[in-house]
Every structure is written in C-alpha cells, then in structure tokens.
Design a protein around this motif. Structure first.
Motif, PDB file in Angstrom:
ATOM      1  N   GLN A  34       0.836  -1.193   0.000  1.00 43.08           N
ATOM      2  CA  GLN A  34       0.000   0.000   0.000  1.00 43.08           C
ATOM      3  C   GLN A  34       0.866   1.236   0.000  1.00 43.08           C
ATOM      4  N   PHE A  36       0.474   5.170   1.358  1.00 39.03           N
ATOM      5  CA  PHE A  36      -0.309   6.096   2.166  1.00 39.03           C
ATOM      6  C   PHE A  36       0.313   7.492   2.051  1.00 39.03           C
ATOM      7  N   GLN A  38       0.648  10.870   4.647  1.00 41.79           N
ATOM      8  CA  GLN A  38       0.462  11.300   6.025  1.00 41.79           C
ATOM      9  C   GLN A  38       0.547  12.806   6.069  1.00 41.79           C
ATOM     10  N   LYS A  42      -3.426  14.895  10.668  1.00 45.36           N
ATOM     11  CA  LYS A  42      -4.582  14.314   9.989  1.00 45.36           C
ATOM     12  C   LYS A  42      -4.474  12.810   9.830  1.00 45.36           C
ATOM     13  N   GLY A  43      -3.507  12.181  10.453  1.00 45.98           N
ATOM     14  CA  GLY A  43      -3.400  10.743  10.349  1.00 45.98           C
ATOM     15  C   GLY A  43      -2.962  10.290   8.974  1.00 45.98           C
ATOM     16  N   LEU A  44      -3.304   9.073   8.652  1.00 43.74           N
ATOM     17  CA  LEU A  44      -2.866   8.448   7.412  1.00 43.74           C
ATOM     18  C   LEU A  44      -4.035   8.240   6.467  1.00 43.74           C
ATOM     19  N   SER A  46      -5.016   6.155   2.945  1.00 39.71           N
ATOM     20  CA  SER A  46      -4.591   5.154   1.972  1.00 39.71           C
ATOM     21  C   SER A  46      -4.774   5.689   0.552  1.00 39.71           C
ATOM     22  N   LEU A  49      -3.575   0.427  -3.300  1.00 39.30           N
ATOM     23  CA  LEU A  49      -3.266  -0.904  -2.794  1.00 39.30           C
ATOM     24  C   LEU A  49      -3.004  -1.810  -3.979  1.00 39.30           C
ATOM     25  N   LEU A  98       1.550  -5.380   9.148  1.00 34.70           N
ATOM     26  CA  LEU A  98       1.803  -4.256   8.248  1.00 34.70           C
ATOM     27  C   LEU A  98       3.170  -3.705   8.592  1.00 34.70           C
ATOM     28  N   PHE A 100       5.737  -0.750   7.835  1.00 37.53           N
ATOM     29  CA  PHE A 100       5.781   0.579   7.243  1.00 37.53           C
ATOM     30  C   PHE A 100       7.197   0.940   6.803  1.00 37.53           C
TER      31      PHE A 100
ATOM     32  N   PHE B  90      -1.125   5.510  16.981  1.00 36.55           N
ATOM     33  CA  PHE B  90      -2.170   5.429  15.968  1.00 36.55           C
ATOM     34  C   PHE B  90      -2.956   4.138  16.142  1.00 36.55           C
ATOM     35  N   GLY B 104      -6.762   6.108  12.489  1.00 36.26           N
ATOM     36  CA  GLY B 104      -7.234   7.263  13.236  1.00 36.26           C
ATOM     37  C   GLY B 104      -6.250   8.404  13.080  1.00 36.26           C
ATOM     38  N   GLN B 105      -6.565   9.539  13.659  1.00 34.37           N
ATOM     39  CA  GLN B 105      -5.725  10.726  13.503  1.00 34.37           C
ATOM     40  C   GLN B 105      -4.539  10.750  14.447  1.00 34.37           C
TER      41      GLN B 105
END
Lengths: 110, 112
Positions: A34, A36, A38, A42-44, A46, A49, A98, A100, B90, B104-105
C-alpha cells in the motif's frame, strides 16, 4: 524479517513536475503493498493498494507499480501540485503484519 | 462520519501515571491495531486484535495492555508511564488482517 526502505527521504520540487517515489522491501513474500500519505495532524490516508498478483494500480494522477522479484515499488505522481505536499509511506503486508517504510517527505512549491 | 476515531488527540501526563487511549471504528471491520510512531516518524505495530482476540503482540513493555470490549473498540492502557513512552500512537482497523487499513488521527502522548 521484512524491512521497507524509501528513497529519497525528502524531496522538494516546483509545481507541475512529474515525480517518482521509490520503495524497496527485503522479503518478496508479501500479500500486498500500500501507499499512504500522512498529513500533519490528519493521520494516514490510503492512496493505492496493489495485490501481490498485480503489477500496478492507478488512481487519478497517481500510479503505483510493484515488482516482487526485485523487491521494489514505485509511486508515480503526475503534474504535482502544492496540495500533494505530505509524507508518503510505503507499507507491505506480510502474513498478518503491516510493515511501514521510512517515508518520503514531499514538498511541492508554487 | 469519522471511520476510526481516537480519544484524546493530545495527552500530557506525568511520569508514573496510568492512562488510557480509546479507539473506535464504525466500519464493521474485524481487525484493529495499535501503532507507535517513533521520533523518526517510523510506525511500528504494537498490537493487533481480530474479533476481540489478540493476534499480534510485538515486543512492547507489559505496562502496555490492550483491551477490546467488542470488535469495534480497541483501547490502549498504559501503566507507570515513562518519558520514553512519549510518541504518537495510531489506531487502525481493516476488514481482514492483510487488507487496507484505515487509521485514526493519532494521539500525541507527552510524558513529563
């Protein structure tokens, strides 16, 4: 043990350029890969994929490729825009984990 | 509607305290995760639950204990907080353990 590395670590380009972000992984026995983005606070999110049986996926200006034999994936961004500025993460799925990548911090300036 | 929500977003606490971070997903996913983002921005998995059962437990101190009351919630409880626990945590979920994960954020934990 799977290791995922991304090159370059940081990239700064003018608006309009076409970009290639690189991702390499050591264990080719992945289920999928995947990409992503960031954004700070605001988080991640996607982006794309690619299943292990696929070679590439496309979404809008984004195209991701996967070459399991060489342990590489690339994310191609066409006609970059300032809104593309973010950190891009490559993530491999191995069994039930997962893994990263180290990330590429992209800045697109007007 | 927020798919994966974490609370609180920011948490500042003193060493030695016990704190919890809550996570909820409304996607109907079977698998939930906790990740820790270290100072180099690298995300490392801590725990994974599938249908309320622990399936991944990476090498983390036993001061960290996940709790999954139902498959839509995965809370992270941390005992005796240390300075080194300061990080962004996270929460994520996916339909299956190897499918696309929604995150999530993040919760920025600062231990002083």
């Amino acid at each position: 043990k799977q290791e995922v590395t991304q090159i370059p670590a940081a990239l700064s380009v003018p608006e309009g350029e076409n970009l290639v972000l690189n991702c390499s992984f050591t264990d080719s026995a992945i289920y999928n890969l995947q990409w992503f983005r960031q954004d700070p606070g605001k988080g991640l999110t996607s982006l794309l994929l690619i299943q292990s049986s696929q070679r590439e996926q496309t979404s809008g200006r984004l195209n991701a490729s996967l070459d399991k034999s060489s342990g590489r994936s690339t994310l191609y961004i066409a006609a970059s825009q300032p809104g593309d500025s973010a950190t891009y993460l490559c993530v491999s799925s191995n069994t039930d984990k997962l893994i990263f990548g180290t990330g590429t911090r992209l800045q697109v300036f007007p | 509607d927020t798919a994966v929500s974490q609370t609180p977003k920011y948490l500042v606490t003193q060493m030695g305290n016990d704190k919890s971070i809550k996570c909820e997903q409304n996607l109907g996913h079977d698998t939930m995760y906790w990740y820790k983002q270290d100072s180099k921005k690298f995300l490392k998995i801590m725990f994974s639950y599938n249908n309320k059962e622990l399936i991944i437990n990476e090498t983390v101190p036993n001061r960290f204990s996940p709790k999954s009351p139902d498959k839509a919630h995965l809370n992270l409880h941390i005992n005796s907080l240390e300075l080194g626990d300061s990080a962004v945590y996270f929460c994520a979920s996916s339909q299956e353990a190897i499918q696309v994960a929604f995150f999530g954020q993040g919760t920025r934990l600062t231990v002083v």
